[in-house]
Scaffold this motif. Structure first.
Motif, PDB file in Angstrom:
ATOM      1  N   ALA A  98      70.349  57.642  33.120  1.00 33.08           N
ATOM      2  CA  ALA A  98      69.591  56.235  33.686  1.00 33.08           C
ATOM      3  C   ALA A  98      68.424  55.888  33.487  1.00 33.08           C
ATOM      4  O   ALA A  98      67.617  56.146  33.802  1.00 33.08           O
ATOM      5  CB  ALA A  98      70.425  55.563  35.139  1.00 33.08           C
ATOM      6  N   PHE A 315      71.950  51.393  39.608  1.00 37.53           N
ATOM      7  CA  PHE A 315      72.441  52.052  39.210  1.00 37.53           C
ATOM      8  C   PHE A 315      74.241  51.924  39.305  1.00 37.53           C
ATOM      9  O   PHE A 315      74.020  51.895  39.925  1.00 37.53           O
ATOM     10  CB  PHE A 315      72.085  53.305  38.587  1.00 37.53           C
ATOM     11  CG  PHE A 315      71.578  54.333  39.811  1.00 37.53           C
ATOM     12  CD1 PHE A 315      73.133  54.984  39.139  1.00 37.53           C
ATOM     13  CD2 PHE A 315      71.488  54.656  40.954  1.00 37.53           C
ATOM     14  CE1 PHE A 315      73.954  56.699  40.389  1.00 37.53           C
ATOM     15  CE2 PHE A 315      72.055  55.843  41.619  1.00 37.53           C
ATOM     16  CZ  PHE A 315      72.519  56.231  41.146  1.00 37.53           C
ATOM     17  N   ASP A 323      74.607  56.145  34.293  1.00 39.76           N
ATOM     18  CA  ASP A 323      74.281  54.821  33.427  1.00 39.76           C
ATOM     19  C   ASP A 323      73.743  53.456  34.599  1.00 39.76           C
ATOM     20  O   ASP A 323      73.257  53.290  35.720  1.00 39.76           O
ATOM     21  CB  ASP A 323      75.333  54.401  32.850  1.00 39.76           C
ATOM     22  CG  ASP A 323      75.341  53.848  31.313  1.00 39.76           C
ATOM     23  OD1 ASP A 323      74.081  54.102  30.726  1.00 39.76           O
ATOM     24  OD2 ASP A 323      76.098  53.420  31.002  1.00 39.76           O
ATOM     25  N   ASP A 324      72.642  53.200  33.068  1.00 38.17           N
ATOM     26  CA  ASP A 324      72.418  51.519  33.482  1.00 38.17           C
ATOM     27  C   ASP A 324      73.513  50.557  34.464  1.00 38.17           C
ATOM     28  O   ASP A 324      74.587  50.525  33.992  1.00 38.17           O
ATOM     29  CB  ASP A 324      71.447  50.980  32.726  1.00 38.17           C
ATOM     30  CG  ASP A 324      69.961  51.587  32.660  1.00 38.17           C
ATOM     31  OD1 ASP A 324      69.494  52.388  33.596  1.00 38.17           O
ATOM     32  OD2 ASP A 324      69.753  52.399  31.318  1.00 38.17           O
ATOM     33  N   THR A 328      70.068  45.763  34.609  1.00 40.44           N
ATOM     34  CA  THR A 328      69.465  46.766  34.850  1.00 40.44           C
ATOM     35  C   THR A 328      67.679  45.547  35.552  1.00 40.44           C
ATOM     36  O   THR A 328      67.076  45.510  34.459  1.00 40.44           O
ATOM     37  CB  THR A 328      68.612  47.265  33.757  1.00 40.44           C
ATOM     38  OG1 THR A 328      70.062  48.520  33.473  1.00 40.44           O
ATOM     39  CG2 THR A 328      67.227  49.205  34.363  1.00 40.44           C
TER      40      THR A 328
END
Length: 339
Positions: A98, A315, A323-324, A328
């Motif tokens: 991420a 995240f 993952d983002d 974000t």
């Protein structure tokens, strides 16, 4: 630390001043078969294995470290701060998967350090471990460490199917990724301590650049119940953590540990969740990161670090592992600010 694998291979325990054939044989019987393993040994344990004094064992350990310095494997005991800064600029960092979490860690998970993730169940600790099993194998140019991974599973949470899913979602050869992950299930605290004691051999065998222990506290917490066993538990945890610190520095690997939490009912303001293991784990960990659930997302917050800013990021967990989120955040999350 410099890459001088050839010098390490050429070094023998008998090359150390004061160690003869009999002492070398006793060391090998105790599982110490290389100069690197001797350099990371614990003096008390070595003294017991050799049947000698702690002072003699300490001298052997220091002599091994001296030989590694003379051979260019380890840095000199004293260096200037400007040299240290240049060395740190070239340190390898592994992506967590991420971008937001990588930015929080100023580039990712560092080698030669212990990074601790703690949080409640479902906060993302094991998901981070599964993702790192994949990202650590990527070349440094792609944010990895370019090596294998050793994962010690103490809670039975490792799932190869999940690693397979993450690797495929990231466009990697899942079969090759799985082959480079060495899994060991530790069933009691003594087993875990024995594995860590012999870690040098496993690092060489599996060409590992990352060690993951998920989790560091669960076995000791289950076996040492009650206040009467607390001192013994903490001492054994202390020895375990400091052994990991030496391994990270001398073998130039990244060490990841996950930790459980406990609640403090007397906390009337703020978060009552505290990491288990007390100050022993807290002091030994280079970086300490608190994970918590925030709806469908997760929040990671820096709790302790020698130089990271004390901030937090969001995240998510999906088929790619860590993952983002869709958006974000570039600044402190609203969720954390409201606290």
């Amino acid at each position: 630390m410099t890459e001088t694998s050839r010098n390490v291979v050429e070094l023998e325990i008998e090359d150390i001043e004061g160690i003869g054939p009999t002492t070398a044989r006793k060391m090998r019987e105790a599982g110490i078969s290389s100069v690197m393993e001797l350099a990371t040994a614990v003096a008390d344990e070595l003294a017991t294995d050799l049947g000698g004094s702690k002072e003699t064992a300490s001298n052997f350990i220091m002599a091994a470290q001296k030989l590694l310095r003379e051979s260019g494997v380890l840095d000199n005991e004293f260096t200037t701060a400007d040299v240290e800064l240049e060395k740190r600029k070239s340190l390898l960092r592994c992506s967590t998967g991420a971008r937001a979490l990588d930015e929080l860690l100023l580039g990712g998970i560092e080698t030669q350090a212990i990074t601790e993730f703690y949080g409640e169940f479902g906060s993302g600790k094991s998901q981070i471990c599964h993702t790192l099993c994949v990202t650590a194998q990527q070349p440094p140019s792609d944010g990895g460490l370019g090596g294998g991974v050793i994962l010690i599973d103490t809670e039975g949470t490792f799932r190869p199917e999940r690693v397979d899913q993450i690797a495929r979602a990231r466009g990697l050869d899942a079969g090759e990724v799985l082959k480079r992950i060495a899994i060991c299930k530790a069933y009691n605290s003594s087993h875990l301590e024995l594995i860590v004691k012999s870690m040098g051999k496993y690092i060489d065998d599996f060409k590992a650049k990352m060690i993951i222990i998920d989790s560091i506290i669960s076995l000791h917490r289950a076996e040492f119940a009650g206040r009467g066993t607390l001192a013994d538990r903490q001492q054994r945890l202390n020895g375990l953590m400091h052994k990991l610190v030496r391994i990270a520095e001398i073998y130039n690997v990244a060490v990841i540990v996950t930790n459980q939490v406990q609640s403090t009912p007397d906390t009337f303001f703020g978060d009552p969740t505290k990491p288990a293991g007390g100050n022993v784990i807290g002091h030994a960990s280079t970086y300490r990161i608190y994970l918590r659930k925030a709806g469908n997302d997760r929040v990671a917050k820096i709790i302790d670090s020698p130089y990271h800013p004390y901030s937090d990021v969001r995240f998510t967990v999906n088929e790619k592992g860590i993952d983002d989120t869709d958006e974000t955040p570039k600044k402190k999350s609203k969720d954390a600010a409201e606290e």
